[in-house]
Design an enzyme around this catalytic site. Structure first.
Site, mmCIF file in Angstrom:
data_model
loop_
_atom_site.group_PDB
_atom_site.id
_atom_site.type_symbol
_atom_site.label_atom_id
_atom_site.label_comp_id
_atom_site.label_asym_id
_atom_site.label_seq_id
_atom_site.Cartn_x
_atom_site.Cartn_y
_atom_site.Cartn_z
ATOM 1 N N ASN A 155 38.270 48.441 43.796
ATOM 2 C CA ASN A 155 39.517 47.867 44.329
ATOM 3 C C ASN A 155 39.541 46.343 44.271
ATOM 4 O O ASN A 155 40.413 45.714 44.874
ATOM 5 C CB ASN A 155 39.735 48.328 45.775
ATOM 6 C CG ASN A 155 38.609 47.909 46.703
ATOM 7 O OD1 ASN A 155 37.601 47.371 46.261
ATOM 8 N ND2 ASN A 155 38.772 48.166 47.987
ATOM 9 N N GLU A 159 45.219 38.501 41.537
ATOM 10 C CA GLU A 159 46.665 38.692 41.414
ATOM 11 C C GLU A 159 47.408 37.360 41.436
ATOM 12 O O GLU A 159 46.969 36.386 42.062
ATOM 13 C CB GLU A 159 47.199 39.571 42.550
ATOM 14 C CG GLU A 159 46.811 41.028 42.436
ATOM 15 C CD GLU A 159 47.522 41.928 43.425
ATOM 16 O OE1 GLU A 159 47.480 43.154 43.217
ATOM 17 O OE2 GLU A 159 48.126 41.419 44.401
ATOM 18 N N PRO A 293 45.730 42.661 51.876
ATOM 19 C CA PRO A 293 46.362 43.173 50.654
ATOM 20 C C PRO A 293 46.795 44.626 50.782
ATOM 21 O O PRO A 293 46.272 45.376 51.622
ATOM 22 C CB PRO A 293 45.241 43.031 49.620
ATOM 23 C CG PRO A 293 43.998 43.261 50.426
ATOM 24 C CD PRO A 293 44.262 42.670 51.784
ATOM 25 N N HIS A 317 41.988 45.063 57.091
ATOM 26 C CA HIS A 317 41.616 44.312 55.880
ATOM 27 C C HIS A 317 42.520 44.621 54.717
ATOM 28 O O HIS A 317 42.426 43.988 53.670
ATOM 29 C CB HIS A 317 40.171 44.600 55.502
ATOM 30 C CG HIS A 317 39.953 45.857 54.691
ATOM 31 N ND1 HIS A 317 40.481 47.073 55.051
ATOM 32 C CD2 HIS A 317 39.252 46.073 53.543
ATOM 33 C CE1 HIS A 317 40.107 47.976 54.159
ATOM 34 N NE2 HIS A 317 39.369 47.405 53.232
#
Length: 388
Positions: A155, A159, A293, A317
């Site tokens: 993961n 970005e 995120p 998180h």
């Protein structure tokens, strides 16, 4: 709990109860992104007195997020972001790839170079103890050096996002790479052999006790791995920012927001000094800035902590998985991934189907469940995503 019990899978509920029942546990707090993990539950905050459980930190010690706001507006980006994605992938090794030697950003930026040398000097003490197979073969230092500034897989991501503040943001997620993982697994094995852990309901919840050489050794290695993980993200961030500056003249960057979400901190609650492990949770002290995120198709939130002591000043998180990687691979195809990431410049192949947005909980709902823990500073929408 900041999650509905009915939404937590049975295995995770069992883990939480086992953790809460340990004689050293002062308290457990459950974040809205909670889900089953190895030993300790992902999305849990565990406060222990005079003890620490390595599984309550996780194997990717120091994993976390970094975000930086730029001066660019989203409409100033090129319409086609493919070249920019490939440029980022060229300077940030992904998956199992690593640098051939120290990253170019380390060689060209004085502060990163100083920190790099300090972290790698600190690794000598770890390698000398032959903690891992790589250490025994004499390859540990080389592995740790060449993985600084690398993304990894799973993961982890880099970005480019459009914020509702009309700014372009850079976000990235990674940890202490293979070296931190190996250190964690070695110490978990040591903990399981300690006499006081005999008879635990879950051997993966084995703890170290304060005042013992084993606890001192674990904390020594853990502090090193947390510093290594932070350096890893900073080196990647510099590489990404350098690439953006090369391709987008005039871009500038604000100070980064950094937060671990797999780590240990010594904090005081109820007038007691406690070892607080956040596994899939960030610190949300009053005024603390953090990054939460979602998935590769949904973007992230920039938040400011409210310092709520009921949560041990913590928040989630991320969105948290709602299905395992194997389940996602069985249920979804590359075509599904392409449909769910439409309009986003990213990989859309079978190799990252396990990261499909539908495998994650809804990030907006997760944020809504913790409005007493954080204030939202900005909502970010993914434009470009680099995956391992």
């Amino acid at each position: 709990m900041w999650a509905h019990e009915a939404d937590i899978e049975e295995g995770a509920q069992r883990q939480l109860r086992n953790t809460a029942n340990l004689p050293w546990t002062h308290g457990v707090r459950v974040m809205p992104d909670v889900h089953y993990g190895l030993g300790a539950t992902v999305g849990s905050v565990i406060a222990m007195h005079q003890a620490v459980a390595p599984a309550a930190v996780g194997v990717d010690i120091g994993c976390g997020m970094t975000a930086v706001r730029t001066n660019l507006r989203p409409d100033q980006l090129p319409d086609d972001l493919a070249a920019l994605r490939h440029g980022i992938e060229a300077v940030v090794p992904v998956g199992f790839a690593s640098h051939g030697d120290e990253p170019s950003t380390v060689r060209t930026h004085a502060d990163l170079g100083r920190r790099y040398r300090a972290v790698m000097d600190g690794f000598d003490a770890l390698e000398a103890r032959h903690l891992t197979k790589a250490a025994a073969s004499g390859q540990a230092t080389h592995k740790a050096m060449t993985q600084v500034g690398t993304l990894g897989g799973g993961n982890h991501f880099v970005e480019l996002c459009a914020g509702d503040d009309d700014r372009v943001w850079v976000t990235l997620h990674s940890g202490s790479r293979g070296t931190g993982n190996q250190l964690a697994q070695v110490h978990m094995g040591v903990a399981q052999k300690q006499e006081h852990n005999v008879g635990l309901p879950d051997r993966d919840l084995a703890v170290f006790l304060a005042g013992t050489p084993e606890m001192d050794a674990y904390l020594h290695d853990l502090w090193w791995a947390q510093a290594y993980a932070l350096l890893n993200r900073d080196v990647m961030l510099q590489a990404v920012c350098d690439e953006l500056a090369l391709r987008l003249p005039g871009v500038s960057f604000e100070d980064p927001i950094r937060c671990h979400h797999n780590y240990v901190a010594v904090e005081t609650y109820d007038d007691t000094e406690l070892n607080v492990t956040r596994k899939g949770a960030i610190r949300a002290g009053l005024g603390d800035l953090g990054v939460i995120p979602g998935s590769m198709g949904t973007g992230s939130y920039i938040v400011r902590g409210l310092g709520n002591p009921a949560s041990y000043q913590s928040a989630s998180h991320g969105a948290g998985r709602r299905m395992s990687r194997n389940a996602a691979r069985r249920q979804f195809t590359a075509e599904d991934l392409a449909a769910q990431t439409q309009g986003i410049e990213c990989r859309k192949d079978a190799g990252v189907v396990d990261e499909i947005p539908a495998a994650y909980k809804d990030i907006d709902s997760v944020i809504d469940a913790q409005r007493d823990l954080v204030d939202v500073v900005a909502r970010l929408q993914t434009l470009l995503c680099v995956k391992g």
